[in-house]
Every structure is written in C-alpha cells, then in structure tokens.
Design a protein around this motif. Structure first.
Motif, mmCIF file in Angstrom:
data_model
loop_
_atom_site.group_PDB
_atom_site.id
_atom_site.type_symbol
_atom_site.label_atom_id
_atom_site.label_comp_id
_atom_site.label_asym_id
_atom_site.label_seq_id
_atom_site.Cartn_x
_atom_site.Cartn_y
_atom_site.Cartn_z
ATOM 1 N N PRO A 145 79.614 4.630 -12.410
ATOM 2 C CA PRO A 145 78.962 5.954 -12.172
ATOM 3 C C PRO A 145 79.204 6.401 -10.656
ATOM 4 N N LEU A 146 79.376 7.907 -10.507
ATOM 5 C CA LEU A 146 79.850 8.069 -9.052
ATOM 6 C C LEU A 146 78.509 7.752 -8.064
ATOM 7 N N SER A 147 77.283 7.855 -8.445
ATOM 8 C CA SER A 147 76.150 7.478 -7.745
ATOM 9 C C SER A 147 75.119 6.557 -8.658
ATOM 10 N N PHE A 148 74.792 5.585 -8.193
ATOM 11 C CA PHE A 148 73.809 4.444 -8.750
ATOM 12 C C PHE A 148 72.200 4.992 -8.601
ATOM 13 N N TRP A 149 71.811 4.870 -9.812
ATOM 14 C CA TRP A 149 70.438 5.321 -9.834
ATOM 15 C C TRP A 149 69.361 3.871 -9.572
ATOM 16 N N ILE A 150 69.256 3.384 -8.160
ATOM 17 C CA ILE A 150 68.948 2.288 -7.847
ATOM 18 C C ILE A 150 67.402 1.847 -8.491
ATOM 19 N N SER A 151 66.862 3.079 -8.465
ATOM 20 C CA SER A 151 65.325 2.791 -8.913
ATOM 21 C C SER A 151 65.401 2.462 -10.568
ATOM 22 N N GLY A 152 66.480 2.519 -11.038
ATOM 23 C CA GLY A 152 66.586 1.922 -12.779
ATOM 24 C C GLY A 152 66.874 0.550 -12.953
ATOM 25 N N VAL A 189 71.196 15.871 -5.242
ATOM 26 C CA VAL A 189 71.373 15.174 -6.536
ATOM 27 C C VAL A 189 72.693 14.658 -6.498
ATOM 28 N N PRO A 190 73.126 13.831 -7.530
ATOM 29 C CA PRO A 190 74.451 13.220 -7.636
ATOM 30 C C PRO A 190 75.117 14.123 -8.203
ATOM 31 N N ASP A 191 74.968 15.205 -8.982
ATOM 32 C CA ASP A 191 75.676 16.355 -9.389
ATOM 33 C C ASP A 191 76.374 17.288 -8.167
ATOM 34 N N ASP A 192 75.839 17.090 -7.049
ATOM 35 C CA ASP A 192 76.228 17.784 -5.877
ATOM 36 C C ASP A 192 77.454 17.079 -5.054
ATOM 37 N N ILE A 193 77.650 15.801 -5.628
ATOM 38 C CA ILE A 193 78.539 14.977 -4.814
ATOM 39 C C ILE A 193 79.768 15.418 -5.039
ATOM 40 N N THR A 194 80.559 15.892 -3.574
ATOM 41 C CA THR A 194 81.868 16.454 -3.807
ATOM 42 C C THR A 194 82.809 15.355 -3.101
ATOM 43 N N THR A 195 82.314 14.324 -2.351
ATOM 44 C CA THR A 195 83.254 13.439 -2.016
ATOM 45 C C THR A 195 83.688 12.317 -2.900
ATOM 46 N N MET A 196 84.929 12.250 -3.519
ATOM 47 C CA MET A 196 85.212 11.512 -4.573
ATOM 48 C C MET A 196 85.717 10.109 -4.087
ATOM 49 N N HIS A 197 85.943 10.212 -2.962
ATOM 50 C CA HIS A 197 86.738 8.869 -2.456
ATOM 51 C C HIS A 197 85.790 8.469 -0.987
ATOM 52 N N LEU A 198 84.700 7.614 -1.201
ATOM 53 C CA LEU A 198 84.132 7.408 -0.102
ATOM 54 C C LEU A 198 84.350 6.178 0.476
ATOM 55 N N GLY A 199 85.488 5.489 0.063
ATOM 56 C CA GLY A 199 85.995 4.054 0.869
ATOM 57 C C GLY A 199 84.969 3.231 0.485
ATOM 58 N N ALA A 200 84.620 2.341 1.345
ATOM 59 C CA ALA A 200 83.755 1.091 0.923
ATOM 60 C C ALA A 200 82.265 1.619 0.553
ATOM 61 N N GLY A 201 81.785 0.880 -0.365
ATOM 62 C CA GLY A 201 80.331 1.102 -0.687
ATOM 63 C C GLY A 201 79.935 2.048 -1.756
ATOM 64 N N VAL A 202 78.675 2.240 -1.844
ATOM 65 C CA VAL A 202 78.376 2.879 -3.135
ATOM 66 C C VAL A 202 77.397 4.334 -2.713
ATOM 67 N N PHE A 203 77.373 5.194 -3.623
ATOM 68 C CA PHE A 203 76.083 6.234 -3.366
ATOM 69 C C PHE A 203 75.091 5.602 -4.181
ATOM 70 N N ILE A 204 73.940 5.888 -3.630
ATOM 71 C CA ILE A 204 72.541 5.665 -4.528
ATOM 72 C C ILE A 204 71.684 6.801 -4.474
ATOM 73 N N HIS A 205 70.819 6.644 -5.592
ATOM 74 C CA HIS A 205 69.881 7.967 -5.456
ATOM 75 C C HIS A 205 68.640 7.452 -6.355
ATOM 76 N N GLY A 206 67.455 8.355 -6.208
ATOM 77 C CA GLY A 206 66.317 7.999 -6.877
ATOM 78 C C GLY A 206 65.285 7.565 -5.998
ATOM 79 N N LEU A 207 65.307 7.413 -4.663
ATOM 80 C CA LEU A 207 64.398 7.127 -4.030
ATOM 81 C C LEU A 207 63.042 8.269 -3.334
ATOM 82 N N TYR A 208 61.963 7.761 -3.195
ATOM 83 C CA TYR A 208 60.979 8.815 -2.376
ATOM 84 C C TYR A 208 60.455 8.264 -1.228
ATOM 85 N N LEU A 209 60.390 9.079 -0.532
ATOM 86 C CA LEU A 209 59.667 8.567 0.898
ATOM 87 C C LEU A 209 58.177 9.010 1.040
ATOM 88 N N GLU A 210 57.324 7.935 1.258
ATOM 89 C CA GLU A 210 56.161 8.145 1.573
ATOM 90 C C GLU A 210 55.708 7.890 2.789
#
Length: 306
Positions: A145-152, A189-210
């Motif tokens: 995936p373009l971004s990984f749902w780390i919460s899943g 949200v992941p659908d907003d991602i426009t950077t297709m070549h981020l180099g090293a690493g991964v995109f993650i999503h699904g976190l909440y700040l408390e």
C-alpha cells in the motif's frame, strides 16, 4: 451447563435469545472469506536476487496468518453459539459466557484471548476486525500500500522492524545503527498523498493524539481544543536514518505510541510490550517544552475505545 430450548419465531424476537441470535446471524453473514495467499500480487512476497523474501512480505504473511486464524475462530464460535441458542447442542460454560457477553455488548473473553489487544465494545470490535482483514487482503492482492494502517497490525513492532530491515539490507548497515526519523506530512488521509517516491521508509496512518492538539500546517503540537479529547493525526513518514544523522535543532517531544488507551501492557514472549509500540519525535511547538507535554500525559494511540 444448560440447553436453551428453541421458541416459536414470534416469541424469539422478544427474548434475550432472539436478540443474541440476530447479532450472531448478522456477524456470520458479514464474515469474509479467508485471505488467499495464492492470489497474491507478484510484489507482495517478492523473492530477491539472493533468494530471500522482501522483509515486508514476511510481515504481511505473518499478519495474514493471524487474521485468517481469527476468522476461523469467529466462524466456529458463532456456529456453536447459534446452535446452542437453538437448542441443538448443550450450552457449555464457554458458550454461556459468550451469550452473556453478547447481551452486554462486550467482546467475549474467549475471542479477546485469541485476537488482538482492544478495548472496543462488541459491535465496534467486529467492525474493526473486518477493516483489518480487508487492509491485509488489499495488501495481499494488490501489493504494497502507499500508506500503511499501523493501527491494523496485530504486531506493529514487527512491521516497524521489517521497515528497518529493508533499509539495512539495501544499505548494508547493521540494524542497531539505524533509527526512525519522524517526518510529519500535511496529508490528512492516505488518499491525499501526492508524493509517490518518498525514498527510504514508509507512510503510516491511523494514529490519534491524546492530551494535546496538532497543527497540521505548522506540523507541531498545540494545546487541545476545548472539548476535544483526541486529535486525529495526519499521515506520517517514518524515515530510517543512521544514528549518527544530525537531529533537528527544534525541540521535540518523544511521544509514546500505544495500541490502546490503557497505556499499560506486559512483556510478551518476544520481550516486547503487548501495548507500547514505539516513540515518535513530535515538534513541541511554540511555548510548549517537552516537559510540558510530559506533564500533560501526551501520547499517540492506535485506536480509540469506541
């Protein structure tokens, strides 16, 4: 142990048995098929030139095995509970406990023990489980995936290790010499991602700040808005870097990430916490020192309780 005698169709609807039976039927109807690794995208479990599988392919395979086991468990237990309610089998202690949990809208203990850490009520837990299955089915069938749902993830620490291993193997460096650099993005949200070549690493999503708010444009922590208990975080880019890499001069808060709001866990057989995942460096923001956010108890959560 007792046997629940079947009632007439009209009467069942007004009884606890009828209420639970409707939930069981709905859950059975919505349970998806197992994720089929034989239908995998060529890139999901790609074998490299040295004959080894890509690290994230191993992670995906392990997670899919876990959630396939959960699906098998759920289908078996739902069938047993339905038969018990209809009086076709004697209600065991386990089925009785499951029945009572359904009445109270809680996840049965037998389900919780065979699944992932969660504090959600029954309906939300089931929906969350289906979403996790579909995330990994998409990964299996369509590739990374373009971004990984780390919460899943059942074991997000394993996923993060897999990302570091990928970097280390590509750059021929020891994993003990690598860490994650937290790069905040403005993608809500992941659908907003426009950077297709981020180099090293991964995109993650699904976190909440408390315990704090987050300024997506300034990419920094802020005070919580009035009445806001949790702030949904934008997509985050986790970039593997060498330990010797210079850090930013701006003050950052090393924010712990937990699977649930309980913020407590025990050491698993792997030697890692069952709840704590990792700490991410978040910009402290104007007027907010790291000590301030420590006193506020600021943390990132993979899931909420509802």
């Amino acid at each position: 142990m007792r046997s629940m005698q079947p009632r007439s169709k009209g009467a069942v609807g007004d009884t606890p048995e009828g209420h639970v039976l409707r939930i069981v039927t709905e859950f059975e109807d919505r349970l998806p098929t197992l994720i089929d690794k034989s239908n995998a995208h060529p890139d999901t479990y790609r074998i490299k030139d040295d004959g080894t599988m890509i690290s994230l392919g191993t992670v995906a395979g392990q997670e899919i095995d876990v959630f396939n086991r959960i699906l098998v468990m759920l289908r078996r237990m739902l069938v047993e509970l339905r038969r018990g309610i209809k009086g076709e089998v004697v209600m065991s202690i386990e089925l009785e406990a499951m029945f009572n949990s359904f009445l109270q809208g809680q996840v049965p203990e037998s389900w919780a023990q065979g699944s992932y850490l969660s504090r959600k009520p029954l309906a939300s837990w089931f929906e969350d489980t289906l979403n996790r299955v579909e995330f990994f089915r998409d990964w299996n069938d369509n590739g990374l995936p373009l971004s990984f749902w780390i919460s899943g993830f059942f074991f997000p620490q394993g996923f993060l290790t897999g990302v570091l291993q990928t970097y280390c193997r590509d750059h021929q460096v020891p994993i003990d010499d690598v860490k994650f650099k937290t790069n905040m993005t403005k993608f809500e949200v992941p659908d907003d991602i426009t950077t297709m070549h981020l180099g090293a690493g991964v995109f993650i999503h699904g976190l909440y700040l408390e315990g704090a708010g987050f300024d997506i444009h300034g990419k920094q922590l802020t005070e919580s808005r009035k009445g806001e208990l949790y702030a949904k975080m934008p997509v985050i880019h986790l970039e593997p870097v060498r330990l010797s890499t210079p850090t930013d001069t701006a003050e950052t808060y090393k924010c712990p990430v937990y699977k649930t709001s309980a913020r407590v866990g025990i050491l698993s057989t792997t030697g890692l916490s069952t709840n704590y995942v990792i700490s991410l460096d978040l910009a402290s923001g104007k007027g907010g020192s790291p000590d301030h956010w420590i006193k506020c108890g600021v943390a990132l959560l993979c899931m909420l309780d509802d």
